[in-house]
Design an enzyme around this catalytic site. Structure first.
Site, PDB file in Angstrom:
ATOM      1  N   SER A 197      39.851 -94.075 -30.435  1.00  0.00           N
ATOM      2  CA  SER A 197      39.339 -93.519 -29.175  1.00  0.00           C
ATOM      3  C   SER A 197      39.933 -94.143 -27.917  1.00  0.00           C
ATOM      4  O   SER A 197      39.716 -93.625 -26.813  1.00  0.00           O
ATOM      5  CB  SER A 197      37.815 -93.640 -29.143  1.00  0.00           C
ATOM      6  OG  SER A 197      37.232 -92.857 -30.168  1.00  0.00           O
ATOM      7  N   ASP A 211      32.110 -85.467 -35.434  1.00  0.00           N
ATOM      8  CA  ASP A 211      31.842 -86.518 -34.451  1.00  0.00           C
ATOM      9  C   ASP A 211      31.396 -87.771 -35.197  1.00  0.00           C
ATOM     10  O   ASP A 211      30.895 -87.695 -36.329  1.00  0.00           O
ATOM     11  CB  ASP A 211      30.712 -86.092 -33.501  1.00  0.00           C
ATOM     12  CG  ASP A 211      31.192 -85.177 -32.398  1.00  0.00           C
ATOM     13  OD1 ASP A 211      32.181 -85.531 -31.744  1.00  0.00           O
ATOM     14  OD2 ASP A 211      30.582 -84.107 -32.206  1.00  0.00           O
ATOM     15  N   HIS A 266      26.267 -84.834 -29.819  1.00  0.00           N
ATOM     16  CA  HIS A 266      25.993 -85.519 -28.547  1.00  0.00           C
ATOM     17  C   HIS A 266      25.396 -84.587 -27.495  1.00  0.00           C
ATOM     18  O   HIS A 266      25.128 -85.022 -26.370  1.00  0.00           O
ATOM     19  CB  HIS A 266      27.287 -86.114 -27.993  1.00  0.00           C
ATOM     20  CG  HIS A 266      27.874 -87.186 -28.858  1.00  0.00           C
ATOM     21  ND1 HIS A 266      27.652 -88.526 -28.655  1.00  0.00           N
ATOM     22  CD2 HIS A 266      28.682 -87.104 -29.951  1.00  0.00           C
ATOM     23  CE1 HIS A 266      28.309 -89.240 -29.567  1.00  0.00           C
ATOM     24  NE2 HIS A 266      28.948 -88.392 -30.375  1.00  0.00           N
TER      25      HIS A 266
END
Length: 601
Positions: free
Chosen positions: A320, A357, A363
């Site tokens: 990320s 995810d 989310h």
């Protein structure tokens, strides 16, 4: 009467014999005289030179290598006296006896010694063993009459004062190789010389080396110096001053005592490296006098490869940490803006496959700020198909990724920032949309070095200036100005969105780094957890039941202080698991220690 007549009859024979004997004597003296004339007149010059050579010996005096200091002039690398056992070929009377002694007493490799002996200049000392003990010195000195070819020479030895600290920066020394001796770069070097093999010892070899001197002795029958006839003092090498802060480097080493990986702390204003480590590290003192086979085998067989500088040579999926690049690319290309949102149920479906995810329940509504704050993978999966892999590579390169940074130590690798053409050239396959999706979160074919990601982080912090990392600030008294860097061609407003997203990682309500807040030091950051092995879309990642070498890598990168960024720090823990959990606390400790306690940079 008869007897008297016989004596007169033999007298001529005696006279003849005396004449012959006299002639032989005269001839002998004549030959001797001619020989003396030939020696004293004809061969006078040649024999005088030979006698002078047998009486006079000239030896090289090694120069001290330049010392190395940290930014505050704390001495880190010096030279100390040592004794080397050498053999001078010209003086050896019985080679087999010498070899027998060396093998039995000093445990040398006979084949290696004989090979060096055959190639050696007859007057140049052959180094048999470096840094011998006082006991060994005494042993040799007591046997000078018996083994006149053996010598003990005094020589400077490299000493790394802090042992393992910054070993990837300093590098190490090694005996010059045959191929190096043939290289124009090493003109003037001789067999047996120690040269830099890695790190600044290699990059700045010709500054550090110095110029050897010489001393000419008159020697006695067993080649012991009687008096100095001529002398030229050596000139020491040039000292170096580094940008490293010894105290911060020491703290970094302490924090990595139980981890493998790499970490970098860099000044975001000029690119100077404040601390940089590769772990596990090694002790360069092992190489100062020639590393033993046992120590070499240990380093080469170690699972985590201590001699590999992971900060510049290790290439890993960045996870990320890479998300800032597609986020910026999407904003620059108009694929989305700060108000655009997505809402996926914990996965993005494409081509019949679920791209999940990290939070399996999803989310919720996500904009670009939240995508960074909570590290929402599906936001990038979805938008990556419109951004495209070539645009991600374009903006990645703009921020220093997928290419060598130009740091002043050798061995840096460029990593991989893939494009459509890259896959066709290197894999012989076309690029598929399914390749772009994992690349958008720093997986798939994307592999980068920790230092490249530090440069990217610093560029985000300083407003888009991509800097060239530098370690050496002074060569002697001459300051080395760092390269000016290159300004990334991006809209400052879009860069400010990325900065705000990284701020929310620390200060957002659901920020992955919210546990890292500090009462006095403000900071921005980004966590990452990059997979080492692929998992089935429906397979759960269970850290406790997976082989350690297959566990995810932990990353955290960021900068501080928010109001006036000075320092960027990147932390990479190999197979460390979740980035915020493992790498995050190390990041916070280094930031706080540098700014709050040391007041640097």
């Amino acid at each position: 009467m008869v007897v008297l007549n016989e004596r007169r009859d033999h007298h001529p024979y005696l006279y003849t014999r005396l004449l012959v004997l006299l002639g032989l004597i005269i001839l002998g003296f004549l030959i001797l005289g001619l020989r003396l004339w030939h020696i004293q007149i004809v061969q006078h010059e040649a024999l005088s030179q030979r006698a002078e050579i047998n009486r006079i010996r000239t030896y090289e005096v090694k120069a001290h290598r330049g010392k190395i200091f940290d930014r505050n002039e704390v001495l880190l690398v010096e030279n100390v006296p040592s004794y080397n056992l050498t053999v001078v070929k010209e003086n050896v009377n019985d080679l087999d006896a010498v070899v027998e002694l060396l093998v039995e007493r000093f445990e040398i490799d006979e084949a290696d010694f004989r090979s060096k002996y055959r190639r050696a200049n007859r007057f140049r000392p052959i180094i048999v063993k470096r840094d011998i003990s006082f006991e060994e010195v005494s042993f040799i000195e007591a046997r000078q009459f018996e083994y006149p070819g053996l010598r003990v020479d005094t020589a400077p030895k490299r000493h790394y004062i802090k042992d393992r600290m910054a070993s990837n920066v300093f590098g190490y020394l090694g005996e010059i190789s045959e191929s190096e001796l043939k290289n124009q770069r090493f003109m003037g070097y001789s067999s047996g010389d120690l040269v830099g093999k890695a790190g600044v010892e290699l990059t700045y070899e010709h500054f550090l080396r110095g110029i050897s001197g010489r001393v000419t002795y008159e020697v006695d029958a067993v080649n012991r110096p009687m008096r100095i006839i001529d002398q030229m003092d050596p000139i020491s090498g040039t000292d170096l001053r580094l940008s490293l802060d010894y105290r911060l480097q020491k703290r970094m080493d302490e924090l990595y005592e139980n981890f493998a990986g790499a970490a970098v702390a860099m000044d975001v204003r000029d690119g100077r490296i404040l601390a940089i480590g590769s772990y596990p590290n090694f002790n360069p003192n092992l190489f100062a006098t020639g590393i033993s086979r046992k120590d070499w085998n240990y380093l080469m067989s170690h699972n985590h490869h201590p001699l590999q500088d992971k900060s510049i040579r290790g290439i890993y999926p960045p996870g990320s940490l890479f998300k800032m690049i597609p986020a910026l690319a999407g904003l620059e290309l108009g694929v989305f803006d700060e108000t655009t949102t997505t809402n996926f149920p914990g996965y993005f479906e494409y081509g019949g496959r679920h791209y999940r995810d990290w939070r399996r329940t999803g989310h919720g509504v996500t904009d670009v700020y939240k995508s960074l704050e909570e590290s929402v993978d599906s936001f990038y999966y979805y938008h990556s198909l419109e951004i495209g892999i070539n645009n991600m590579a374009k903006y990645g390169r703009m921020f220093g990724l997928g290419q060598r940074t130009g740091i002043d130590i050798p061995g840096e690798r460029p990593g991989i920032l893939p494009t459509r053409d890259w896959k066709l050239r290197h894999r012989g396959e076309v690029w598929y949309p399914g390749d772009t999706i994992p690349a958008s979160i720093g997986q798939g074919y994307v592999t980068l070095t920790p230092l490249q990601l530090t440069v990217m982080t610093a560029a985000i912090a300083n407003g888009g200036k991509v800097l060239v990392p530098r370690l050496v600030t002074h060569i002697g008294d001459e300051e080395q100005e760092p390269p000016p860097g290159v300004q990334a061609d991006v809209d400052p407003r879009n860069l400010a969105i990325i900065q705000e997203g990284m701020r929310r990682v620390i200060y957002g309500e659901q920020g992955t780094g919210r546990h890292l807040r500090h009462p006095r030091i403000s900071m921005a950051g980004k966590s990452a957890t990059s997979q080492v092995i692929g998992l089935d879309p429906e397979e759960e990642y269970d850290e406790d039941n997976i082989y350690v070498g297959h566990r995810s890598h932990a990353w955290f990168a960021g900068y501080a202080p928010l109001e006036d960024p000075k320092i960027a720090v990147l932390v990479f823990v190999q197979n460390g698991g979740p980035g915020a959990r493992t790498a995050g606390p190390i990041f916070r400790d280094l930031i706080v220690y540098a700014l709050d306690e040391l007041k640097i940079p």
